[in-house]
Design an enzyme around this catalytic site. Sequence first.
Site, PDB file in Angstrom:
ATOM      1  N   ARG A  13       0.851  -1.201   0.000  1.00 45.36           N
ATOM      2  CA  ARG A  13       0.000   0.000   0.000  1.00 45.36           C
ATOM      3  C   ARG A  13       0.890   1.255   0.000  1.00 45.36           C
ATOM      4  O   ARG A  13       1.083   1.881  -1.033  1.00 45.36           O
ATOM      5  CB  ARG A  13      -0.979  -0.042   1.209  1.00 45.36           C
ATOM      6  N   ASP A  14       1.494   1.568   1.131  1.00 47.87           N
ATOM      7  CA  ASP A  14       2.324   2.782   1.216  1.00 47.87           C
ATOM      8  C   ASP A  14       3.509   2.684   0.253  1.00 47.87           C
ATOM      9  O   ASP A  14       3.912   3.681  -0.368  1.00 47.87           O
ATOM     10  CB  ASP A  14       2.826   2.953   2.662  1.00 47.87           C
ATOM     11  N   HIS A 205       4.164   4.871  12.920  1.00 50.61           N
ATOM     12  CA  HIS A 205       4.392   4.744  11.476  1.00 50.61           C
ATOM     13  C   HIS A 205       5.424   5.797  11.095  1.00 50.61           C
ATOM     14  O   HIS A 205       5.125   6.990  11.090  1.00 50.61           O
ATOM     15  CB  HIS A 205       3.038   4.974  10.778  1.00 50.61           C
ATOM     16  N   HIS A 207       8.595   7.338   8.569  1.00 54.15           N
ATOM     17  CA  HIS A 207       9.320   7.382   7.301  1.00 54.15           C
ATOM     18  C   HIS A 207      10.745   7.823   7.603  1.00 54.15           C
ATOM     19  O   HIS A 207      10.981   8.612   8.525  1.00 54.15           O
ATOM     20  CB  HIS A 207       8.633   8.340   6.323  1.00 54.15           C
ATOM     21  N   CYS A 238       4.004   9.232   0.565  1.00 56.23           N
ATOM     22  CA  CYS A 238       2.702   9.749   0.164  1.00 56.23           C
ATOM     23  C   CYS A 238       2.827  10.549  -1.134  1.00 56.23           C
ATOM     24  O   CYS A 238       3.631  11.485  -1.215  1.00 56.23           O
ATOM     25  CB  CYS A 238       2.159  10.651   1.276  1.00 56.23           C
ATOM     26  N   ASN A 247       9.256   4.423   3.935  1.00 53.94           N
ATOM     27  CA  ASN A 247       8.993   4.045   5.326  1.00 53.94           C
ATOM     28  C   ASN A 247      10.266   3.455   5.935  1.00 53.94           C
ATOM     29  O   ASN A 247      11.197   3.090   5.217  1.00 53.94           O
ATOM     30  CB  ASN A 247       7.930   2.934   5.371  1.00 53.94           C
TER      31      ASN A 247
HETATM   32  N1  COA Z   1     -13.238   4.326  -4.564  1.00 56.01           N
HETATM   33  C1  COA Z   1     -13.447   4.464  -5.893  1.00 56.01           C
HETATM   34  N2  COA Z   1     -13.793   5.606  -6.496  1.00 56.01           N
HETATM   35  C2  COA Z   1     -13.976   6.661  -5.698  1.00 56.01           C
HETATM   36  C3  COA Z   1     -13.798   6.609  -4.311  1.00 56.01           C
HETATM   37  C4  COA Z   1     -13.399   5.371  -3.744  1.00 56.01           C
HETATM   38  N3  COA Z   1     -13.162   5.229  -2.448  1.00 56.01           N
HETATM   39  N4  COA Z   1     -14.039   7.809  -3.803  1.00 56.01           N
HETATM   40  C5  COA Z   1     -14.364   8.623  -4.821  1.00 56.01           C
HETATM   41  N5  COA Z   1     -14.327   7.922  -5.964  1.00 56.01           N
HETATM   42  C6  COA Z   1     -14.574   8.420  -7.310  1.00 56.01           C
HETATM   43  C7  COA Z   1     -15.927   9.046  -7.471  1.00 56.01           C
HETATM   44  O1  COA Z   1     -16.878   8.072  -7.830  1.00 56.01           O
HETATM   45  C8  COA Z   1     -15.683  10.032  -8.583  1.00 56.01           C
HETATM   46  O2  COA Z   1     -15.616   9.335  -9.812  1.00 56.01           O
HETATM   47  P1  COA Z   1     -16.054  10.033 -11.179  1.00 56.01           P
HETATM   48  O3  COA Z   1     -15.112  11.193 -11.390  1.00 56.01           O
HETATM   49  O4  COA Z   1     -15.865   8.947 -12.184  1.00 56.01           O
HETATM   50  O5  COA Z   1     -17.465  10.465 -10.956  1.00 56.01           O
HETATM   51  C9  COA Z   1     -14.275  10.521  -8.299  1.00 56.01           C
HETATM   52  O6  COA Z   1     -13.643   9.473  -7.564  1.00 56.01           O
HETATM   53  C10 COA Z   1     -14.251  11.805  -7.503  1.00 56.01           C
HETATM   54  O7  COA Z   1     -15.072  11.643  -6.370  1.00 56.01           O
HETATM   55  P2  COA Z   1     -15.160  12.719  -5.195  1.00 56.01           P
HETATM   56  O8  COA Z   1     -16.119  12.242  -4.175  1.00 56.01           O
HETATM   57  O9  COA Z   1     -15.352  14.088  -5.804  1.00 56.01           O
HETATM   58  O10 COA Z   1     -13.779  12.577  -4.540  1.00 56.01           O
HETATM   59  P3  COA Z   1     -12.496  13.488  -4.667  1.00 56.01           P
HETATM   60  O11 COA Z   1     -12.073  13.675  -6.072  1.00 56.01           O
HETATM   61  O12 COA Z   1     -12.710  14.677  -3.820  1.00 56.01           O
HETATM   62  O13 COA Z   1     -11.444  12.522  -3.968  1.00 56.01           O
HETATM   63  C11 COA Z   1     -10.790  10.896  -2.335  1.00 56.01           C
HETATM   64  C12 COA Z   1     -11.547  12.172  -2.623  1.00 56.01           C
HETATM   65  C13 COA Z   1     -10.535  10.779  -0.873  1.00 56.01           C
HETATM   66  C14 COA Z   1     -11.589   9.724  -2.807  1.00 56.01           C
HETATM   67  C15 COA Z   1      -9.470  10.917  -3.131  1.00 56.01           C
HETATM   68  O14 COA Z   1      -8.834  12.113  -2.891  1.00 56.01           O
HETATM   69  C16 COA Z   1      -8.576   9.767  -2.797  1.00 56.01           C
HETATM   70  O15 COA Z   1      -8.866   8.603  -3.036  1.00 56.01           O
HETATM   71  N6  COA Z   1      -7.387  10.063  -2.247  1.00 56.01           N
HETATM   72  C17 COA Z   1      -6.424   9.046  -1.961  1.00 56.01           C
HETATM   73  C18 COA Z   1      -5.586   9.479  -0.861  1.00 56.01           C
HETATM   74  C19 COA Z   1      -4.511   8.463  -0.587  1.00 56.01           C
HETATM   75  O16 COA Z   1      -4.690   7.272  -0.649  1.00 56.01           O
HETATM   76  N7  COA Z   1      -3.311   8.990  -0.283  1.00 56.01           N
HETATM   77  C20 COA Z   1      -2.205   8.211   0.022  1.00 56.01           C
HETATM   78  C21 COA Z   1      -2.336   7.465   1.292  1.00 56.01           C
HETATM   79  S1  COA Z   1      -2.235   8.421   2.745  1.00 56.01           S
HETATM   80 ZN    ZN Z   2       3.300   6.405   5.236  1.00 59.32          ZN
END
Ligand code: COA
Ligand code: ZN
Length: 305
Positions: A13-14, A205, A207, A238, A247
């Site tokens: 994942r990370d 956790h 890094h 990240c 990490n």
């Molecule tokens: N799984 C799948 N698709 C997802 C989802 C999820 N958990 N959450 C949102 N989506 C999709 C929506 O369906 C939408 O799709 P579309 O554009 O095809 O309609 C799109 O993503 C945007 O959705 P929205 O609710 O507006 O979310 P956002 O763009 O504001 O994103 C997060 C919010 C949290 C979902 C996104 O920023 C994210 O996944 N971040 C990952 C952070 C991460 O893992 N960082 C590293 C680890 S710390």
């Molecule tokens: Zn981390």
Amino acid sequence: MSSRVRINEVVTRDGFQSEPRFIPTEDKIALVDLMSRAGYHAIEVTSFTSPKAIPMLADAEAVMAGITRNPAVEYVALIPNVRGAERALKANVDAFNLVMSVSESHNRANLRMSRDESCTQLADVIRLAHDAGTPVNVSLSTSFGCPFEGAVNPEAVLEWAGRFSDLGVRGVSLCDTTGMADPGSVSRLCHDARDRFPGLALTLHFHNTRGMGLANALAALQAGIREFDASLGGLGGCPYAPGATGNICTEELVHMLQLMGYDTGMDLSLLLEGAARVESLAGRQVPSQLLRAGPAGSPRASSCA
Ligand code: COA
Ligand code: ZN
């Protein structure tokens, strides 16, 4: 105090989430299967995030469905919102790791919402999880410093931990997302968190961005912490934190703990095999120094003075 230390592997994942080249689903599955034999307490297999935000982990369902589970290991996934929680419940993950940042700017960069919005969404996720009987941990990113704001007030970290404790979560991870902790700040925060939340499972956790990763882990151990996240080969970081790097390295942490007489229940030679596999999947040298040097006392040590 117990000498047992629990290790949670986060490389798939990370570790993988910032890699530039897509790692094939079957390679992720084979790596998790190898790790399942190494003695981990938990493996954070993937994240159920938006595939646009983290394309590397768009195959979360396929990976969860493809792995062979060892009943002694908890298979965890990172969850950012309700949509992710629903997907993860369908995929039958053993435990949720929710994520939000203690600093407002990193939360907005990473999750595209304010901390209050995150907290409201995560409260819904916690309800969903508890209804399904799934335990929840919350990872508090930037607990020791933020790449946008600099210092983070430890009192704010404790306040967020308290909010989630009130919502009934099993544990909280204090995450040093960009390696800004030092052994002094780690010791103080670990002591304060343990004093204030004796019923909460605390994970650290780290890094190794500034070379203090293992020193910080030692400070946390001395403050009574017995659970750590780590990544094979030291891969990680990240994608929404400028300058983020890997990490602490699982095999180096376990090697240190074993030399010090802690009981990790881990198979170091399997970890080294896993780290070598990670290196070949990444297609470049990983940060692990142990992978180069071999365990202390092993005959392949260098002949230089
Ligand atoms: N799984 C799948 N698709 C997802 C989802 C999820 N958990 N959450 C949102 N989506 C999709 C929506 O369906 C939408 O799709 P579309 O554009 O095809 O309609 C799109 O993503 C945007 O959705 P929205 O609710 O507006 O979310 P956002 O763009 O504001 O994103 C997060 C919010 C949290 C979902 C996104 O920023 C994210 O996944 N971040 C990952 C952070 C991460 O893992 N960082 C590293 C680890 S710390
Ligand atoms: Zn981390």
